[in-house]
Design a protein around this motif. Structure first.
Motif, PDB file in Angstrom:
ATOM      1  N   ALA A  26       0.685  -1.079  -0.120  1.00  0.00           N
ATOM      2  CA  ALA A  26      -0.031   0.029  -0.053  1.00  0.00           C
ATOM      3  C   ALA A  26       0.797   1.226   0.033  1.00  0.00           C
ATOM      4  CB  ALA A  26      -1.091  -0.082   1.223  1.00  0.00           C
ATOM      5  N   LEU A  27       2.132   1.159   0.330  1.00  0.00           N
ATOM      6  CA  LEU A  27       3.065   2.200   0.285  1.00  0.00           C
ATOM      7  C   LEU A  27       3.695   2.434  -1.064  1.00  0.00           C
ATOM      8  CD1 LEU A  27       2.825   1.416   3.346  1.00  0.00           C
ATOM      9  CD2 LEU A  27       4.767   2.396   3.703  1.00  0.00           C
ATOM     10  N   ARG A  28       3.361   1.970  -2.063  1.00  0.00           N
ATOM     11  CA  ARG A  28       3.959   2.360  -3.399  1.00  0.00           C
ATOM     12  C   ARG A  28       3.231   3.887  -3.975  1.00  0.00           C
ATOM     13  NH1 ARG A  28       2.176  -3.727  -5.763  1.00  0.00           N
ATOM     14  NH2 ARG A  28       3.867  -4.735  -4.786  1.00  0.00           N
ATOM     15  N   ASP A  29       2.295   4.615  -3.226  1.00  0.00           N
ATOM     16  CA  ASP A  29       1.867   5.757  -3.487  1.00  0.00           C
ATOM     17  C   ASP A  29       1.897   5.938  -5.133  1.00  0.00           C
ATOM     18  OD1 ASP A  29       1.402   7.789  -1.610  1.00  0.00           O
ATOM     19  OD2 ASP A  29       3.370   8.585  -2.008  1.00  0.00           O
ATOM     20  N   ASP A  30       1.065   5.173  -5.870  1.00  0.00           N
ATOM     21  CA  ASP A  30       0.884   5.400  -6.997  1.00  0.00           C
ATOM     22  C   ASP A  30      -0.316   6.241  -7.092  1.00  0.00           C
ATOM     23  OD1 ASP A  30      -0.149   4.973  -9.758  1.00  0.00           O
ATOM     24  OD2 ASP A  30       0.143   2.783  -9.804  1.00  0.00           O
ATOM     25  N   PRO A  31      -0.352   7.274  -7.849  1.00  0.00           N
ATOM     26  CA  PRO A  31      -1.118   8.458  -8.065  1.00  0.00           C
ATOM     27  C   PRO A  31      -2.588   7.767  -8.708  1.00  0.00           C
ATOM     28  CG  PRO A  31       0.617   8.752  -9.768  1.00  0.00           C
ATOM     29  CD  PRO A  31       1.148   7.623  -8.930  1.00  0.00           C
ATOM     30  N   ARG A  32      -2.473   6.626  -9.241  1.00  0.00           N
ATOM     31  CA  ARG A  32      -3.549   6.192 -10.042  1.00  0.00           C
ATOM     32  C   ARG A  32      -4.647   5.418  -8.943  1.00  0.00           C
ATOM     33  NH1 ARG A  32      -0.545   2.745 -14.436  1.00  0.00           N
ATOM     34  NH2 ARG A  32       0.622   2.477 -12.471  1.00  0.00           N
ATOM     35  N   ASP A  33      -3.987   5.203  -7.752  1.00  0.00           N
ATOM     36  CA  ASP A  33      -4.316   4.321  -6.650  1.00  0.00           C
ATOM     37  C   ASP A  33      -5.623   5.169  -5.929  1.00  0.00           C
ATOM     38  OD1 ASP A  33      -3.533   1.883  -7.590  1.00  0.00           O
ATOM     39  OD2 ASP A  33      -1.966   2.117  -6.036  1.00  0.00           O
ATOM     40  N   CYS A  34      -6.599   4.800  -5.356  1.00  0.00           N
ATOM     41  CA  CYS A  34      -7.495   5.626  -4.444  1.00  0.00           C
ATOM     42  C   CYS A  34      -7.252   5.692  -3.215  1.00  0.00           C
ATOM     43  CB  CYS A  34      -9.033   5.075  -4.732  1.00  0.00           C
ATOM     44  SG  CYS A  34     -10.133   6.108  -4.028  1.00  0.00           S
ATOM     45  N   PRO A  35      -6.891   6.896  -2.630  1.00  0.00           N
ATOM     46  CA  PRO A  35      -6.682   7.021  -1.135  1.00  0.00           C
ATOM     47  C   PRO A  35      -7.812   6.586  -0.340  1.00  0.00           C
ATOM     48  CG  PRO A  35      -5.905   9.135  -2.081  1.00  0.00           C
ATOM     49  CD  PRO A  35      -6.686   8.123  -3.141  1.00  0.00           C
ATOM     50  N   VAL A  36      -9.024   6.907  -0.734  1.00  0.00           N
ATOM     51  CA  VAL A  36     -10.217   6.378   0.071  1.00  0.00           C
ATOM     52  C   VAL A  36     -10.304   4.788   0.249  1.00  0.00           C
ATOM     53  CG1 VAL A  36     -12.603   6.122   0.011  1.00  0.00           C
ATOM     54  CG2 VAL A  36     -11.641   8.369  -0.396  1.00  0.00           C
ATOM     55  N   ASP A 191      14.484  -2.346  -8.608  1.00  0.00           N
ATOM     56  CA  ASP A 191      14.122  -1.041  -7.524  1.00  0.00           C
ATOM     57  C   ASP A 191      12.660  -1.049  -7.125  1.00  0.00           C
ATOM     58  OD1 ASP A 191      14.676   0.821  -5.631  1.00  0.00           O
ATOM     59  OD2 ASP A 191      14.855   2.285  -7.156  1.00  0.00           O
ATOM     60  N   ARG A 192      12.270  -0.775  -6.056  1.00  0.00           N
ATOM     61  CA  ARG A 192      10.571  -0.464  -5.679  1.00  0.00           C
ATOM     62  C   ARG A 192      10.739   0.887  -5.104  1.00  0.00           C
ATOM     63  NH1 ARG A 192       7.020  -5.378  -5.221  1.00  0.00           N
ATOM     64  NH2 ARG A 192       8.100  -7.024  -6.184  1.00  0.00           N
ATOM     65  N   PRO A 193       9.439   1.568  -4.886  1.00  0.00           N
ATOM     66  CA  PRO A 193       9.682   2.698  -4.202  1.00  0.00           C
ATOM     67  C   PRO A 193      10.217   2.577  -2.778  1.00  0.00           C
ATOM     68  CG  PRO A 193       7.287   2.359  -5.132  1.00  0.00           C
ATOM     69  CD  PRO A 193       8.196   0.801  -5.346  1.00  0.00           C
ATOM     70  N   ALA A 194      10.807   3.740  -2.527  1.00  0.00           N
ATOM     71  CA  ALA A 194      11.717   3.879  -1.195  1.00  0.00           C
ATOM     72  C   ALA A 194      10.728   3.436  -0.021  1.00  0.00           C
ATOM     73  CB  ALA A 194      12.312   5.118  -1.054  1.00  0.00           C
ATOM     74  N   ALA A 195       9.449   3.942  -0.011  1.00  0.00           N
ATOM     75  CA  ALA A 195       8.603   3.899   1.385  1.00  0.00           C
ATOM     76  C   ALA A 195       8.189   2.234   1.342  1.00  0.00           C
ATOM     77  CB  ALA A 195       7.371   4.494   1.241  1.00  0.00           C
ATOM     78  N   GLU A 196       8.077   1.665   0.405  1.00  0.00           N
ATOM     79  CA  GLU A 196       7.666   0.155   0.181  1.00  0.00           C
ATOM     80  C   GLU A 196       8.755  -0.602   0.810  1.00  0.00           C
ATOM     81  OE1 GLU A 196       6.053  -3.424  -2.764  1.00  0.00           O
ATOM     82  OE2 GLU A 196       6.639  -1.554  -3.640  1.00  0.00           O
ATOM     83  N   LYS A 197      10.019  -0.248   0.245  1.00  0.00           N
ATOM     84  CA  LYS A 197      11.469  -1.073   0.798  1.00  0.00           C
ATOM     85  C   LYS A 197      11.505  -0.868   2.155  1.00  0.00           C
ATOM     86  CE  LYS A 197      14.096   0.570  -2.326  1.00  0.00           C
ATOM     87  NZ  LYS A 197      15.312   0.689  -2.965  1.00  0.00           N
TER      88      LYS A 197
END
Length: 572
Positions: A26-36, A191-197
């Motif tokens: 859930a920490l990939r922070d993809d802008p296409r994902d819905c925060p809700v 590599d993966r997003p820094a937050a996910e790693k």
């Protein structure tokens, strides 16, 4: 953007918000994902109300499910590989578990190859560790969960926080090393997003061994060997490519570095994931618990031009690209579009060129120069250039560079007023309640002009349009664009709105227009889309549709027996 309010509960939901559980994905922070949707998913005790009953797809929708079940049998129950492979094929990937849908035959064959790839790479990595004097690691079945319990509810109404990381877990015999292996479908990610790693590393370092828990609190697992309960000195997170058996060490940190990276990269994103924000309609709508009460995406009854099916299906998403691939071959659509499985085969050169040209133009449009792309620099070396993740060379690069030059005279941003809106590759969506389908589209460019919205699609080609075939039948994306604009997805003045097709050739270019305000144009668009969608929405088996040209360069051929047999027969 304001966070969600959990007191009272979000509209369309019921239940308990005291438990917050967030996985590292859930920490990939993809802008296409819905925060809700992410924030509601993090509340496993919260349920949807007022929606349709929960339904199951006829086929397995989680491509790594059979693989994980098979590896559990091998690594935790010590079943022989041959036995597990026979069970996998005999049960179509269910391994006899009730309520688990069978896997598509292509997924079964992919899983057979993935099991062998994973085990071979794991053993190879183990031998390498021994060769350099590092300790071997051993599989463990329990999950690692970071647990935090509060004395009283916080501002979110939560009293229990849990952090998880999905993957396969291993420890050294003395407990000083923990290893988390993340699975990728094709080749290992470097590599993966820094937050996910950082979150995955923190989970491996400080997670408590627990049994799986669904809708309830995780509880520490008692009576484990000391090594499995011990706090490790180092953690390793490794990405494994199940498609080719590759692996890459994403991180190898001691606990001090884990804490530092977690505080810097993961904690801010974890907080956002727990809080939620403004909704982003799209693929996240499929499993969102608040969907029935959400005013996004735009409701468009009859968007696909089909009646409500007699047998309801779970909510799905679909795009025109999905429908076109389905028309080509249902099995290819299911395996590559729904399950995201692709072989190592290189893409068709025309597709590579088109993606690179699109990426180059998108980068320029995001800068929004005052005179559009008239002053846009061409690739410095036409025979080899890169943009983002795309690198092209040879004829592909040279022809693509010439196409980029052709765009300059057609760029819609040239002379566009400073107050007009410009959106580059936005995710647009609408919802057809008749079919319970979220329709998704990503146009190359949309922009406003004197009150209307213009939808621009850019296509690269080396031959002119085929005579006798309408634009919308040649490019069904245009048909969906017409329907979305006509139904008000973008808003604006319909009389001033239009759909544009920009055609880029190596030595020429052209611009075609469609008026979404004309009933005849809308009628044709609806017919084009409904003809594509009708067989798709009824299919439950996704059988292959072999053909010599289709199968020859198919990206899922290596897992498709009928396709392989067809090619073998055609060449004999």
């Amino acid at each position: 953007m304001k966070p969600l309010t959990f007191s009272p509960l979000p509209a369309g939901t019921a239940g308990d918000v005291s438990l917050v559980r967030i996985g590292s994905a859930a920490l990939r922070d993809d802008p296409r994902d819905c925060p809700v949707a992410i924030a509601l998913k993090a509340r496993p005790r919260l349920t949807a109300t007022g929606g349709r009953p929960r339904l199951s797809e006829p086929l397995q929708g989680f491509p790594l499910g059979p693989l994980m079940d098979a590896l559990d049998l091998i690594e935790h129950q010590y079943k022989p590989l041959a036995h597990v492979l026979e069970r996998l094929r005999h049960t179509s990937g269910t391994f006899g578990r009730a309520g688990v849908p069978p896997a598509h035959p292509g997924l079964v064959e992919w899983t057979v190859a993935a099991i062998r790839n994973y085990l071979a790479k794991r053993e190879s990595d183990q031998k390498h560790r021994e060769a350099v004097g590092a300790a071997r690691t051993y599989p463990v079945p329990e999950q690692w969960v970071v647990l935090r319990e509060l004395r009283s509810p916080d501002q979110r109404g939560a009293t229990h926080y849990e952090q998880t990381a999905w993957g396969r877990r291993y420890v050294s015999l003395d407990g000083t090393v923990r290893e988390l292996r993340l699975l990728s479908f094709s080749t290992a990610k470097h590599d993966r997003p820094a937050a996910e790693k950082a979150a995955a590393a923190y989970n491996a370092a400080f997670g408590t061994p627990c049994d799986p828990a669904y809708g309830r609190h995780h509880r520490p697992k008692p009576d484990l060997p000391a090594a499995r309960l011990a706090r490790p000195e180092r953690v390793r997170v490794i990405d494994v490519g199940c498609g080719d058996g590759s692996s890459f060490v994403l991180l190898d940190w001691d606990l001090e570095e884990v804490r530092a990276r977690y505080a810097e990269h993961a904690l801010p994103v974890l907080s956002r994931a727990a809080d939620g924000a403004a909704p982003v309609p799209g693929a996240s709508c499929v499993e969102c618990k608040a969907f029935a009460a959400c005013d996004r995406p735009h409701r468009t009854p009859g968007m696909l031009g089909l009646p409500r099916p007699g047998t309801p299906r779970p909510r799905r998403t679909v795009s025109v690209s999905d429908l076109r691939m389905y028309a080509e071959c249902p099995a290819k659509y299911h395996l590559s579009r729904q399950l995201k499985l692709r072989s190592k085969r290189p893409e068709n050169p025309a597709i590579q060129r088109g993606r690179a040209v699109d990426a180059w133009l998108n980068e320029q449009h995001l800068r929004r120069p005052p005179n559009g792309c008239r002053s846009m620099p061409d690739p410095p070396d036409p025979c080899g250039w890169s943009v983002g993740d795309h690198t092209v060379s040879g004829d592909i690069a040279e022809i693509g560079a010439r196409m980029i030059s052709q765009h300059a005279s057609l760029c819609p941003l040239d002379g566009l007023g400073p107050r007009e809106q410009v959106r580059v590759q936005p995710q647009l969506s609408c919802y057809d309640p008749e079919l319970d389908v979220v329709v998704v589209s990503t146009p190359d460019l949309v922009y406003t002009s004197v009150g209307g919205w213009i939808w621009r699609e850019v296509k690269t080609a080396t031959s002119p349009l085929r005579e006798g075939r309408t634009l919308m039948r040649t490019y069904p994306q245009l048909a969906l664009a017409v329907l979305m604009i006509a139904s008000g997805v973008l808003g604006g003045d319909l009389r001033r709105s239009r759909v544009e097709l920009e055609l880029l050739y190596p030595d020429d270019c052209g611009l075609e227009e469609l008026d979404p305000g004309l009933p005849t144009v809308v009628d044709e668009a609806r017919q084009v889309i409904s003809e594509l969608a009708a067989p798709w929405q009824q299919d439950v088996s996704y059988d292959p549709f072999p053909g010599t040209r289709r199968c020859a360069d198919c990206e899922v051929l290596e897992w498709c027996g009928p396709g392989q047999n067809h090619l073998a027969a055609a060449s004999s």
